[in-house]
Every structure is written in C-alpha cells, then in structure tokens.
Design an enzyme around this catalytic site. Structure first.
Site, mmCIF file in Angstrom:
data_model
loop_
_atom_site.group_PDB
_atom_site.id
_atom_site.type_symbol
_atom_site.label_atom_id
_atom_site.label_comp_id
_atom_site.label_asym_id
_atom_site.label_seq_id
_atom_site.Cartn_x
_atom_site.Cartn_y
_atom_site.Cartn_z
ATOM 1 N N GLY A 1 -30.413 57.569 -52.911
ATOM 2 C CA GLY A 1 -30.828 56.197 -53.170
ATOM 3 C C GLY A 1 -31.116 55.456 -51.879
ATOM 4 O O GLY A 1 -31.643 56.016 -50.902
ATOM 5 N N SER A 2 -30.724 54.190 -51.829
ATOM 6 C CA SER A 2 -31.174 53.297 -50.753
ATOM 7 C C SER A 2 -30.645 53.628 -49.364
ATOM 8 O O SER A 2 -31.189 53.146 -48.366
ATOM 9 C CB SER A 2 -30.819 51.852 -51.112
ATOM 10 O OG SER A 2 -31.530 51.441 -52.260
#
Length: 674
Positions: free
Chosen positions: A368-369
């Site tokens: 993810g981020s």
C-alpha cells in the site's frame, strides 16, 4: 573220530565194510568248508572209473533283502581303513589350526576383538545463541538418558540391616521410582524381561544420575545427552528457532547457523564383557567431542521483548490475524528486534506447529502507501518534481482503458505540493507524478530498493516477495504499483526502503549475526553486507523532510509522533490478498518510520494483517510504532537532536495559475495513454 588220510577237512570217509556205501565220494557230492558252509565238489578230471562226470550244480543264491557284508572277514583291512579316516580328520583340524594361528592370526584376532568391542557416542554440546550484550537466548545443558539391561536387574542386592539381600526387580523399581519420576507399577515391567537395551528416562540431570548410579542397581546405565533451553521463551521463539525431538534444528537461527552451532560428536571405544561392563586393563580409546561455536546476534533482547509484547497486545486488541515489528539500525542495517505474533514456546515446540516461521520474513503482502516512498524517491532523483511542485488532484482519474482510480476518501479537486501528496497519501497525486517516468525506470528503482529478491541472509522461510517485470504489467498494474498495489513485499523489505532513505540513499542489506566464536575464546566477525547506492544523499535528505509532514497535524499519522524527537515515516493501508479465498479479504495496516528525522539512528516497521477493530495504518500501527520507537531510543541511548522540524508545505502558498506548465495535472480526456 580219527581223520583218515585222503579225506578233506570237515568230511569223514565211511568204513570199508559199510553196506550201501562206496569207499569214494560220488562225483558232485557236497563238501564242507572251514567256515561251515557247503560247496559242491568239483568233478575229478581224467579216468578212474571211466564213467562220465556229473555236471556241477549252481551255487546257492543269497536270500533277497539280505545285505552284502564287505570285508567283514578281514580285521586288518577294517583297522587300516579306520586309521586312514582318523588321520584325515586330524589333518583337517591341523590345517585349520595352522590357518587360524598362522596365516590368519591377525584377522581372527581383530574379529574376536570386534565382537567384544562396544562404541558409545559422545554428543557434542551445542553452541549458545546470545544477543548483542551476551544475554543468552538459547543454550544447552548436560543431561543423561537412563537405560536398562533387563537380564541383569534380577541380581540386584542391597544392604538390609547388616546383611546383603537380593531384592531383584521389585526392589530396583522401588528404589529407582522417585529418582526417575516413574511410578513403581509402571517401572516394574520396564525392568523385567529379556531385553538387553531399553530406554527408561530422558533428560535426567547429572545430579539425579549420580544418585541413581550410587544405588548400584545391576544393568542400569546412562548415555550422555544435552537439553536445549530458551530463557526468553516466546519473546524470540520464531527468531531464534528450536530443536526437534531428535535433536535436529527446527527453525529460525537454529537452522540458519546449524553448521556452527552443532559441533562434532565424539565416541568412546572399549572392550566389554557379556554383561556389558568394561573389561579391566583392556583396550579403551576416546575421541573427544568438539563443542559447537557460540553465535552472537545484533539483536537487543530487551527491545525484542518489548516489541513482542507491544505487537501481541495490538493484535489481540484489533482482533488481527497476525502482526510483526522490525527494528533496525539505520546506519548499519543491524537488526535490533524482529517480533512476530502469534508465537510459540520453543521449550515445547510440539504444542504449536503453525507459528514456527517468523512472519517478518515469510509473510508477503501488498504494502500500500508505504511503497509511495519509492515512487517519490525515483521522481525526485529523476528531476520529475521537487518537494514544492504543485499537483492538481481531482476526485477521480481514469487510466488503462477507462479504469477508475481514486483516493481513500472522496474530495473536491485539491492543489497539493508533492510534499502534501505524500503527507496526505494521495493515490491520484502519486499516479500523476509517477506516470511521467517509464515503467522500466520505476522497476529499476524498486529493484535497487531490494524488492523481488531475498535479503541474502538465507533466513528459513524468507520470501523474495513479488515484483513482475514491466513488460508483464497489465494496463492497471502500470499505475497501481506506484502506490503499492500489484506488487508484494515482506516486512523486512519494507523496512529496508526506509533504512535506505534514513541512511542518505544507501541501502545496507539487513543482518542479524554479528560474530561467531572461534573456539579459543575469541570471536570472528560475520561478513558485512555490500551497500547499494539507490538515490543521492540530496534526494534522501529532501524525502526525509517530506516524511516528517506525515506525523504532523495535516498528515495521516499524528499518532506516531514522539515528544522531544523528530520523527519521519509513512502510513500504509492496503487491500489484503488472501490465497485461501482466492481474492482480497480485509486490510493490511502498517506504519514505518525513523528517528531522529534529521539524524536517523533507528528504523521501526509495524505491520498488522487483517485487523478488524480499525484498519488504517495511522491509527492502528502508528501507536505501536510510537511505543516501540520510544523504548528503542532510550534503550540505545539516542538523545534528541534539539533541532526544530521544518514546516511541511502541504499546499502551495498561492493558488497556481490555470495554465501554469509547472503544475502537474490530469491529462485531457481522450488523449493517448502514456
């Protein structure tokens, strides 16, 4: 009767005046042999009476079934045959004796000695595993395996009053029961029988064995062994590993360093009597065992314990599937703690078979981020943007045959600096910047950051993660990899990305073994990993300042801020792929950061898999990061730098002009795909 001249022995001639008889025997008449048998008289040759001679009668036949007697009438021949047979047998005995005592004497002696020679193995004491300060994480202690020769036990005698009394199996069972920890009714049949070798009990302490040996029970022996103990129990179980029931390494560092730890077994060779006891003054040779070498880790056992408890508490609190914490030295890559939960007790590994591997190495997930840091580093290094570059972020963009891309929440069109894009973790802003670079360029940076490859430690169960080559990316994957979807990492790789930024753009592959004892009281340092220059020091410094905005008031993880210290980091909240269901199920929440931000010393990565009660990286993983990092800074005696954090410029000071070419905007609808 007087024998008359002219008669044959055994016959009588009739008197001259006998009536009806002839003075001469008739031709063909039977005559009597010396042995009493009769024989036909051979007819006389020549004249005499002038009458023709009568034809001789055939000899009588032997009755059917009667055996023929050979040589029965010649004692000398029988004696001669027996003498030859006896001499032949003695000659065989003599030849065999000559072979045994002359030609084959050495071989026969060796075989005889081998038949009464007993070999007892002397196991090597396994080396210890200690932390960076010498605290024991795994060690071996001397133990005994008690055995029995059942045929000898009935002869057991003991002093009762002033006399020696034979008490046999029953008396032996009563005396041995409290020392072996086996009830009398169960021990008795174990002592009674005809088995020459049977194990009674294992892991008997040397003190207990001395008490057992002092009883003098016939047929009771022991074999030297060792027992592995793990003082920190569950705190470092999947990291240190364990030993299986047969003494072989079963996981973790026990497997990784097995060649150094196990040592070399020895043996004792001696001549024994039929009851198994050594023959006095007979041959006895001993080859001493060589103890294993001790292994010293880079791990801080106190920090390991704290991290293990912190992640365990958060997993239970959020009802997550699992969790891990990685703490490492930002400048050297040395691992300070690698906690994994759920865990197990290495002193009793058989009670749990599902949590033997350390999830920081084995579990792969879409980051993810936190992966946006790599895209940002590449964009800064390639001069695509600067921290203050303005990015116009709409609520939606469409790429890859009109596939919709969005942020974690709906919003109006935003004007953010690139620092703001990172601080607010915008997927759209990251894609608008990242698509200005070629797929191959992004892939090369991801590889230099350590993705798609193992760390080089060869830790058991380590996964290289998943990073497809750019030519294999599908339409949407070209964009999703920029914000951490469509590729997979393990927690150690994710931590390594931030170690690279914290260390001035130089990635140092992580290591956990500091040195190994040389067997002579000294230590041999483990090989140091080869550094990799990923981005420039200038790019790393800019990115560190940008990441401080993540823990600010306008960032996604103010929960990770530590009073008195400057902290930089990044949140991650990703859809979690579950192979069991064949699709996405739940979330992966993470926070990775370092401190002090202006002079990074320690990196901490926190990852929670499938939390249910809350799943955003900032609110779920951020607090664990804060607790573990605070303890690590104190434990490693890292003081605050005393400098002030720069003010993160999240939005431009003035709204950008509509046609400003420096502003990064979504491309007009209908333009060709980049």
């Amino acid at each position: 009767m007087t024998q008359t001249r002219g008669t044959r022995p055994g016959t009588a001639r009739p008197s001259a005046g006998a009536k009806g008889t002839s003075s001469r025997a008739k031709p063909g008449a039977a005559r009597v042999r010396r042995d009493g048998t009769s024989a036909q008289r051979r007819p006389a040759s020549g004249g005499g009476t002038g009458r023709p001679r009568a034809k001789a009668a055939p000899p009588p036949r032997r009755p059917a079934g009667k055996p023929v007697q050979l040589g029965g009438g010649n004692p000398r021949r029988r004696m001669r045959t027996m003498t030859i047979a006896v001499l032949f047998v003695f000659s065989i005995f003599g030849a065999q004796l000559l072979r045994l005592q002359g030609f084959d004497a050495a071989a026969v002696s060796k075989d005889a000695q081998s038949s009464r020679t007993t070999t007892v193995a002397l196991p090597a004491m396994r080396g210890s595993i200690v932390d960076r300060d010498g605290t024991i994480l795994a060690s071996s202690v001397e133990r005994r395996t008690v055995t029995v020769d059942q045929t000898a036990v009935p002869e057991y005698t003991k002093t009762v009053g002033k006399e020696r009394v034979k008490v046999g199996v029953e008396g032996a069972a009563k005396d041995l029961s409290p020392l072996l920890g086996i009830p009398v009714d169960k021990l008795t049949p174990m002592l009674d029988g005809k088995e020459r070798y049977r194990i009674l009990a294992k892991n008997i302490t040397p003190l207990n064995w001395r008490k057992i040996a002092a009883l003098g029970v016939n047929g009771i022996y022991s074999e030297p062994t060792s027992d592995r103990t793990y003082p920190t129990s569950t705190a470092a179980a999947s990291l240190v590993g364990f030993l299986q029931a047969d003494g072989t390494a079963g996981g973790g560092l026990e497997v990784l360093m097995d060649k150094s730890l196990k040592g070399k077994a020895g043996k004792t060779i001696f001549e024994a009597s039929q009851d198994g006891k050594p023959i006095p003054n007979a041959r006895q040779d001993t080859i001493n065992s060589v103890p294993g070498k001790d292994v010293r880790l880079t791990i801080d056992s106190d920090l390991q314990w704290y991290a293990q408890n912190a992640v365990a508490q958060k997993v239970r609190e959020t009802k997550a599937l699992s969790g891990s914490v990685v703490a490492l030295n930002a400048k050297t890559g040395e691992l300070l703690a690698v906690a994994s939960y759920p865990t197990f007790d290495p002193n009793q590994p058989g009670q749990s078979s599902d949590n033997w591997t350390n999830k920081a190495w084995s579990d792969v997930y879409e980051p993810g981020s936190t992966a946006k840091v790599m895209t940002a580093a590449a964009a800064l290094e390639e001069k695509v943007v600067t921290p203050s570059t303005v990015v116009e972020v709409p609520n939606r963009i469409y790429r890859a045959d009109n596939k919709e891309f969005k942020d974690s929440h709906d919003h109006a069109t935003l004007n953010l600096t690139f620092t703001g894009v990172l601080a607010q973790s915008s997927n759209i802003g990251t894609v608008l910047v990242g698509e200005k670079m070629q797929p191959q360029t992004l892939y090369d940076y991801y590889r230099k950051f350590g993705l798609g490859q193992t760390s080089g430690m060869d830790f058991p169960g380590e996964s290289p993660g998943l990073l497809a080559k750019p030519q294999d990316w599908n339409g949407s994957q070209r964009y999703t990899v920029m914000y951490g979807q469509g590729l997979s990492v393990n927690a150690l790789q994710a931590a390594g990305v931030f170690q690279t930024i914290a260390n001035g753009g130089v990635r140092i592959p992580p290591r956990i073994v500091a040195d190994v004892s040389d067997g002579n009281g000294g230590w041999t340092a483990a090989p140091e990993p080869k550094p990799v220059q990923v981005v420039s020091q200038d790019t790393a410094a800019k990115l560190r300042d940008m990441l401080e905005g993540v823990v600010g008031k306008e960032g996604t993880a103010p929960e990770a801020k530590i009073p008195g210290y400057r902290v930089a980091g990044k949140t991650g909240t990703a859809d979690r792929y579950d192979a069991k269901v064949g699709g996405y199920s739940g979330k992966t929440a993470s926070f990775i950061g370092f401190a002090p931000a202006d002079d990074p010393q320690i990196v901490v990565a926190v990852t929670l898999q499938r939390p249910i009660k809350g799943y955003f990286g900032g609110s779920v993983a951020g607090p664990v990061f804060k607790d573990v990092m605070t303890y690590a800074l104190q434990e490693q005696k890292v003081p605050p730098t005393g400098t002030k954090a720069p003010v993160a410029q999240i939005t431009p000071k003035t709204p950008p002009a509509k046609n400003d070419p420096a502003v990064i905007r979504d491309r007009p609808t209908g333009t060709t795909k980049r």
